[in-house]
Motif scaffolding. Structure first.
Motif, PDB file in Angstrom:
ATOM      1  N   PHE A  35       0.846  -1.195   0.000  1.00  0.00           N
ATOM      2  CA  PHE A  35       0.000   0.000   0.000  1.00  0.00           C
ATOM      3  C   PHE A  35       0.877   1.240   0.000  1.00  0.00           C
ATOM      4  O   PHE A  35       2.070   1.177   0.327  1.00  0.00           O
ATOM      5  CB  PHE A  35      -0.927   0.017   1.224  1.00  0.00           C
ATOM      6  CG  PHE A  35      -0.196   0.228   2.528  1.00  0.00           C
ATOM      7  CD1 PHE A  35      -0.101   1.496   3.101  1.00  0.00           C
ATOM      8  CD2 PHE A  35       0.411  -0.836   3.187  1.00  0.00           C
ATOM      9  CE1 PHE A  35       0.572   1.700   4.295  1.00  0.00           C
ATOM     10  CE2 PHE A  35       1.079  -0.642   4.380  1.00  0.00           C
ATOM     11  CZ  PHE A  35       1.164   0.626   4.932  1.00  0.00           C
ATOM     12  N   LYS A  36       0.277   2.366  -0.362  1.00  0.00           N
ATOM     13  CA  LYS A  36       0.939   3.662  -0.268  1.00  0.00           C
ATOM     14  C   LYS A  36       0.549   4.318   1.049  1.00  0.00           C
ATOM     15  O   LYS A  36      -0.610   4.281   1.456  1.00  0.00           O
ATOM     16  CB  LYS A  36       0.535   4.557  -1.442  1.00  0.00           C
ATOM     17  CG  LYS A  36       1.033   4.065  -2.792  1.00  0.00           C
ATOM     18  CD  LYS A  36       0.632   5.049  -3.902  1.00  0.00           C
ATOM     19  CE  LYS A  36       1.145   4.572  -5.251  1.00  0.00           C
ATOM     20  NZ  LYS A  36       0.756   5.507  -6.343  1.00  0.00           N
ATOM     21  N   GLU A  37       1.504   4.905   1.686  1.00  0.00           N
ATOM     22  CA  GLU A  37       1.246   5.525   2.982  1.00  0.00           C
ATOM     23  C   GLU A  37       0.198   6.622   2.837  1.00  0.00           C
ATOM     24  O   GLU A  37       0.280   7.480   1.954  1.00  0.00           O
ATOM     25  CB  GLU A  37       2.543   6.086   3.561  1.00  0.00           C
ATOM     26  CG  GLU A  37       3.568   5.003   3.877  1.00  0.00           C
ATOM     27  CD  GLU A  37       4.872   5.560   4.381  1.00  0.00           C
ATOM     28  OE1 GLU A  37       5.539   4.884   5.179  1.00  0.00           O
ATOM     29  OE2 GLU A  37       5.235   6.679   3.957  1.00  0.00           O
ATOM     30  N   GLN A  82      -2.926   5.969   2.156  1.00  0.00           N
ATOM     31  CA  GLN A  82      -3.899   5.533   1.149  1.00  0.00           C
ATOM     32  C   GLN A  82      -5.199   5.088   1.794  1.00  0.00           C
ATOM     33  O   GLN A  82      -5.227   4.546   2.903  1.00  0.00           O
ATOM     34  CB  GLN A  82      -3.296   4.373   0.348  1.00  0.00           C
ATOM     35  CG  GLN A  82      -4.224   3.727  -0.658  1.00  0.00           C
ATOM     36  CD  GLN A  82      -3.595   2.497  -1.299  1.00  0.00           C
ATOM     37  OE1 GLN A  82      -2.403   2.261  -1.167  1.00  0.00           O
ATOM     38  NE2 GLN A  82      -4.417   1.714  -1.981  1.00  0.00           N
ATOM     39  N   VAL A  88      -7.974   2.403   1.945  1.00  0.00           N
ATOM     40  CA  VAL A  88      -8.071   0.985   1.617  1.00  0.00           C
ATOM     41  C   VAL A  88      -9.416   0.456   2.087  1.00  0.00           C
ATOM     42  O   VAL A  88     -10.061   1.025   2.976  1.00  0.00           O
ATOM     43  CB  VAL A  88      -6.928   0.179   2.273  1.00  0.00           C
ATOM     44  CG1 VAL A  88      -5.577   0.617   1.732  1.00  0.00           C
ATOM     45  CG2 VAL A  88      -6.967   0.315   3.790  1.00  0.00           C
ATOM     46  N   ARG A  91      -8.175   4.798   6.267  1.00  0.00           N
ATOM     47  CA  ARG A  91      -6.945   5.403   5.759  1.00  0.00           C
ATOM     48  C   ARG A  91      -5.760   4.877   6.545  1.00  0.00           C
ATOM     49  O   ARG A  91      -5.797   4.793   7.766  1.00  0.00           O
ATOM     50  CB  ARG A  91      -7.017   6.932   5.866  1.00  0.00           C
ATOM     51  CG  ARG A  91      -5.846   7.642   5.182  1.00  0.00           C
ATOM     52  CD  ARG A  91      -5.993   9.145   5.307  1.00  0.00           C
ATOM     53  NE  ARG A  91      -7.186   9.623   4.622  1.00  0.00           N
ATOM     54  CZ  ARG A  91      -7.241   9.879   3.325  1.00  0.00           C
ATOM     55  NH1 ARG A  91      -6.175   9.689   2.556  1.00  0.00           N
ATOM     56  NH2 ARG A  91      -8.363  10.319   2.787  1.00  0.00           N
ATOM     57  N   THR A  92      -4.698   4.534   5.815  1.00  0.00           N
ATOM     58  CA  THR A  92      -3.507   3.990   6.452  1.00  0.00           C
ATOM     59  C   THR A  92      -2.602   5.104   6.952  1.00  0.00           C
ATOM     60  O   THR A  92      -2.636   6.234   6.456  1.00  0.00           O
ATOM     61  CB  THR A  92      -2.722   3.119   5.461  1.00  0.00           C
ATOM     62  OG1 THR A  92      -2.323   3.933   4.352  1.00  0.00           O
ATOM     63  CG2 THR A  92      -3.572   1.952   4.967  1.00  0.00           C
TER      64      THR A  92
END
Length: 387
Positions: A80-82, A84, A86, A182-183
């Motif tokens: 994953f993109k920081e 992001q 999900v 959100r991550t």
């Protein structure tokens, strides 16, 4: 005394009296030093009142999850993109699964061996039970064969459970999002060795809704509990950079006890956040509607004065005479105070009250009011044209 000398004596006196008369006429006009002092007045306004209370709150996410590894191994990839967004079940991290797949193969082989042992024990028991009728096998041998069969079946079930665990380890090596949201940043990078739950891989917060937690006083709690249910209470919210309360939500939780140390109770409102404009941790202002609307009389809050232990408002009555009027102040709305003791339309002194004396006349200047009843300041007089 001759007529000439008498005329010379009276002329300066007449000139002095004429000058004094002109000065008196100029001072005796409206607002002059010799007339009633000027004051600004505005009519008391009748309007629909919806009481409310204001609180400060902090925003929190309904779901906050610290993502940890459930197996030990080497991180192969960050998926994953920081920061992001999900969905639940989306992959986040991948851990090396070779050791877990080998354990699956070993467990499958063990199950096959134990199944063969169980089949053999079952066949031996069946053959021996046929020989009991001719007394070729003792009852003790039959009991031993039955025990061996049960032991083989139990070992097979244990191996099957180990296979389930081995397959779960393979599944756990693919770390997925437990909730939608959100991550945060990835705390580990590929190549790092992680243990079982010993480090937070990332933090995930839900973002479709947001909770606003605030503390209400005991008096506010008793007032709002008169509603049929918490969902009936109107909740509005504004952020620190917003004017008013542009967001509407609902009250969905009130704690089960008051804090005796602070005489307050924790409450929570929920707001939709599908647009992602609310971030957990933000400061917010909460406005709760306290009762059904009613008709009340409002005056500018600055028009209310304190006379020892009571609140008074100065009214300009008949013949422009100042009348002090005791009032009972209520809620404050946009600079306007609800009062009991004044009729709609009565002229209330809003500016220049220091020049008004009870029972004395004044020169009132009636100000226009806006749609809320707030006086509009009078326009400054235009400068006189130079000659």
């Amino acid at each position: 005394m001759t007529k000439t000398s008498l005329a010379l004596t009276l002329t300066p006196l007449l000139v002095l009296l004429a000058a004094c008369g002109q000065k008196s006429d100029g001072a005796g006009g409206p607002g002059g030093a010799g007339g009633p002092p000027p004051v600004s007045v505005a009519p008391a306004t009748q309007r629909q009142i919806q009481e409310f209370d204001e609180f400060t709150a902090r925003l929190e996410a309904p779901d906050t999850v610290e993502v940890r590894s459930r197996v030990a191994g080497t991180v192969e990839a960050v998926r994953f993109k920081e920061g992001q967004l999900v969905r639940k079940g989306d992959p986040l991290f991948t851990i090396d699964t070779r050791a877990f797949r080998a354990e699956v193969a070993r467990a499958e082989a063990q199950i096959a061996a134990l199944k063969t042992q169980a089949d053999l024990a079952r066949t031996d028991l069946g053959r021996s039970e046929k020989l009991v009728s001719v007394n070729a096998v003792s009852q003790q041998e039959i009991d031993q064969l039955r025990s061996a069969l049960r032991s083989a079946e139990a070992n097979q079930k244990g191996a099957e459970a180990a296979l389930v665990q081995a397959r779960l380890n393979v599944e756990f090596a693919n770390v997925t999002a437990p909730v939608s949201g959100r991550t945060s940043r990835a705390n580990v990078t590929p190549g790092n060795l992680v243990g079982v739950g010993d480090a937070v891989l990332t933090t995930l917060v839900s973002s479709d809704r947001v909770h606003a937690y605030f503390d209400a006083s005991e008096a506010a709690y008793l007032k709002y509990m008169r509603a049929a249910k918490p969902a009936d209470v109107i909740v509005q919210m504004g952020l620190s950079n917003e004017q008013g309360y542009p967001h509407t939500g609902k009250l969905d939780f009130v704690d089960n006890r008051l804090n005796p140390a602070t005489a307050s109770i924790r409450a929570r409102a929920v707001f939709d956040n599908k647009g992602g404009q609310f971030t957990p941790g933000l400061y917010a202002r909460i406005k709760l509607g306290g009762s059904a609307s009613y008709t009340g009389v409002v005056v500018p809050d600055r028009a209310i004065n304190t006379d020892q232990t009571r609140k008074v408002v100065f009214i300009v009555g008949a013949n422009n005479i100042v009348q002090p009027r005791p009032v009972t102040p209520g809620a404050l709305f946009d600079g306007m105070r609800v009062v009991d003791g004044i009729k709609p339309g009565e002229l209330v002194i809003v500016d220049g009250v220091q020049r008004a004396m009870p029972g004395a006349p004044v020169t009132p200047q009636v100000l226009k009011v806006d749609d809320k009843g707030m006086p509009i300041p009078a326009a400054a007089p235009a400068p006189a044209a130079s000659k």
